[in-house]
Write an enzyme that holds these catalytic residues in place. Sequence first.
Site, PDB file in Angstrom:
ATOM      1  N   ARG A 254       7.051  11.171 -14.423  1.00  0.00           N
ATOM      2  CA  ARG A 254       7.371  12.280 -13.419  1.00  0.00           C
ATOM      3  C   ARG A 254       6.276  12.267 -12.461  1.00  0.00           C
ATOM      4  NH1 ARG A 254       5.607  17.358 -15.473  1.00  0.00           N
ATOM      5  NH2 ARG A 254       3.930  17.345 -14.427  1.00  0.00           N
TER       6      ARG A 254
ATOM      7  N   HIS B  92       5.707  19.472 -12.533  1.00  0.00           N
ATOM      8  CA  HIS B  92       6.989  19.993 -13.543  1.00  0.00           C
ATOM      9  C   HIS B  92       8.102  20.740 -12.800  1.00  0.00           C
ATOM     10  CE1 HIS B  92       9.010  21.311 -17.112  1.00  0.00           C
ATOM     11  NE2 HIS B  92       8.985  22.647 -16.543  1.00  0.00           N
TER      12      HIS B  92
ATOM     13  N   TYR C 203      -4.185  18.735 -14.783  1.00  0.00           N
ATOM     14  CA  TYR C 203      -3.999  18.291 -16.244  1.00  0.00           C
ATOM     15  C   TYR C 203      -3.780  16.780 -16.037  1.00  0.00           C
ATOM     16  CZ  TYR C 203       0.874  19.037 -15.348  1.00  0.00           C
ATOM     17  OH  TYR C 203       2.065  18.944 -14.731  1.00  0.00           O
TER      18      TYR C 203
HETATM   19  C1  TPP Z   1      13.177  26.303 -26.306  1.00  0.00           C
HETATM   20  C2  TPP Z   1      12.308  26.285 -25.270  1.00  0.00           C
HETATM   21  N1  TPP Z   1      11.095  26.202 -25.316  1.00  0.00           N
HETATM   22  C3  TPP Z   1      10.121  26.246 -24.315  1.00  0.00           C
HETATM   23  C4  TPP Z   1      10.615  26.152 -22.781  1.00  0.00           C
HETATM   24  C5  TPP Z   1       9.623  26.072 -21.839  1.00  0.00           C
HETATM   25  N2  TPP Z   1       9.774  24.792 -20.842  1.00  0.00           N
HETATM   26  C6  TPP Z   1      10.483  24.573 -19.934  1.00  0.00           C
HETATM   27  S1  TPP Z   1      10.320  23.135 -19.570  1.00  0.00           S
HETATM   28  C7  TPP Z   1       9.193  22.531 -20.853  1.00  0.00           C
HETATM   29  C8  TPP Z   1       8.949  21.007 -21.225  1.00  0.00           C
HETATM   30  C9  TPP Z   1       9.832  20.058 -21.408  1.00  0.00           C
HETATM   31  O1  TPP Z   1       9.547  18.773 -21.321  1.00  0.00           O
HETATM   32  P1  TPP Z   1      10.423  17.645 -21.627  1.00  0.00           P
HETATM   33  O2  TPP Z   1      11.264  17.760 -22.630  1.00  0.00           O
HETATM   34  O3  TPP Z   1       9.524  16.526 -21.670  1.00  0.00           O
HETATM   35  O4  TPP Z   1      11.260  17.415 -20.057  1.00  0.00           O
HETATM   36  P2  TPP Z   1      10.635  17.369 -18.638  1.00  0.00           P
HETATM   37  O5  TPP Z   1      10.644  18.913 -18.051  1.00  0.00           O
HETATM   38  O6  TPP Z   1       9.591  16.648 -18.537  1.00  0.00           O
HETATM   39  O7  TPP Z   1      11.899  16.971 -17.915  1.00  0.00           O
HETATM   40  C10 TPP Z   1       9.199  23.770 -21.697  1.00  0.00           C
HETATM   41  C11 TPP Z   1       8.098  23.529 -22.841  1.00  0.00           C
HETATM   42  C12 TPP Z   1      11.847  26.165 -22.614  1.00  0.00           C
HETATM   43  N3  TPP Z   1      12.528  26.354 -21.611  1.00  0.00           N
HETATM   44  N4  TPP Z   1      13.037  26.380 -23.693  1.00  0.00           N
END
Ligand code: TPP
Length: 372
Positions: free
Chosen positions: A267, A271, A280
């Site tokens: 990425r 985010h 970070y």
């Molecule tokens: C069940 C849940 N826990 C926490 C969150 C908060 N949250 C939003 S995005 C994220 C990170 C997800 O990372 P990844 O699966 O690697 O996907 P990326 O954003 O990198 O595409 C988190 C923890 C959420 N949306 N849903």
Amino acid sequence: MSIDVSARAAEHSAGLDEPLAILDPSGARHANAVLDGQLSDVDETALTDLYVDMALARRVDQEAFALTRQGELVLWPPSLGQEAAQVGSGRALRETDFVFGSYREHALAVLRGVTFRELLAVWQGTTQSGWDPQAYRMATPQIIIGAQTLHATGYAMGLRMDGADDVAIAYLGDGAMSEGDVNEAMVFASTFRVPAVFFCQNNHYAISEPVRLQSASPLAARATGFGIPALRVDGNDVLAVLAATRIALQRARRGGGPTFIEAVTYRIGPHTTTDDPTRYRDDEEVAQWRGKDPIDRLERHLAQNGARVDQIREEAQVRCDQAARDLRTAVTTGEMPRAETIFDHVYTTPTVRISEQRAQHLAFEASIEGES
Ligand SMILES: Cc1ncc(C[n+]2csc(CCOP(=O)(O)OP(=O)(O)O)c2C)c(N)n1
Ligand SMILES: [Mg+2]
């Protein structure tokens, strides 16, 4: 018996040590015993189409990011750097396959024909959901991390019962691999041998959490423990992704059950538009991944093959500029939905309680009408 299942899954897996790749960052093509057989139809026209698709995906992302900064959108999760993972897999699908994405699969939405108006409304907050999933064979964005893997598995169970040969593909992130939902989905998908593909974009971060803190071993290796064969590919190599996804789809259509694909990518952006990744991670790490850019890589490959790259770039530019104009029109033509529509799609048939709440809300609105 479970050991046999895992061993068989491991036998059908590939790339767990070193991701499978076709194009290296310089654009040079390398033979790959697992993937090559899937790419016999990929000629210069197909390469050009993949290039244009990726350029378009990047421009849509870039414009939407800018629209957020201009106050037109509330939020946007950028997909910069992940174009090959999304376009390569998206182009492997049939129209009737069903996509269950997270919130970052903008390229998939565009490929499926979701309109810019519908896509932007999600991030503008002017829709209760997004679009009609059946119309595009793509579910609306899922914010609950990993939940879409359960939806895809359930849908794929239905496909099996119907005797259809379509496939459900779930897109998930590296961080989602730590969610119970994903693990539950993989158990059901494996034991019911459903026609599903788990497509994990390992973009190295779950917000600020690096993937090395989510897993000490390659994410793909986990799938084999569920009895699901895994393919780990260079996610910035559109040809490797296309080929791996084709393998997974064929297995599913043949009744061979699910496949897990880990597309190793990065990425490049934050985010979301509210994140500051400089807090970070190092610039050096980002620069290193910029050197593996999926679009530059394909462009170099086309040039090495003697294609008229200047013409292809121009064609892409025209399409991208048009998309940019269309996005700006789309963002200004939306309407705010009436508040009571929030009750409309909770259940196919509204329950008594939902109907009461709707009526209460309308009565409340009527009571304050003209007050301000
Ligand atoms: C069940 C849940 N826990 C926490 C969150 C908060 N949250 C939003 S995005 C994220 C990170 C997800 O990372 P990844 O699966 O690697 O996907 P990326 O954003 O990198 O595409 C988190 C923890 C959420 N949306 N849903
Ligand atoms: Mg991630």
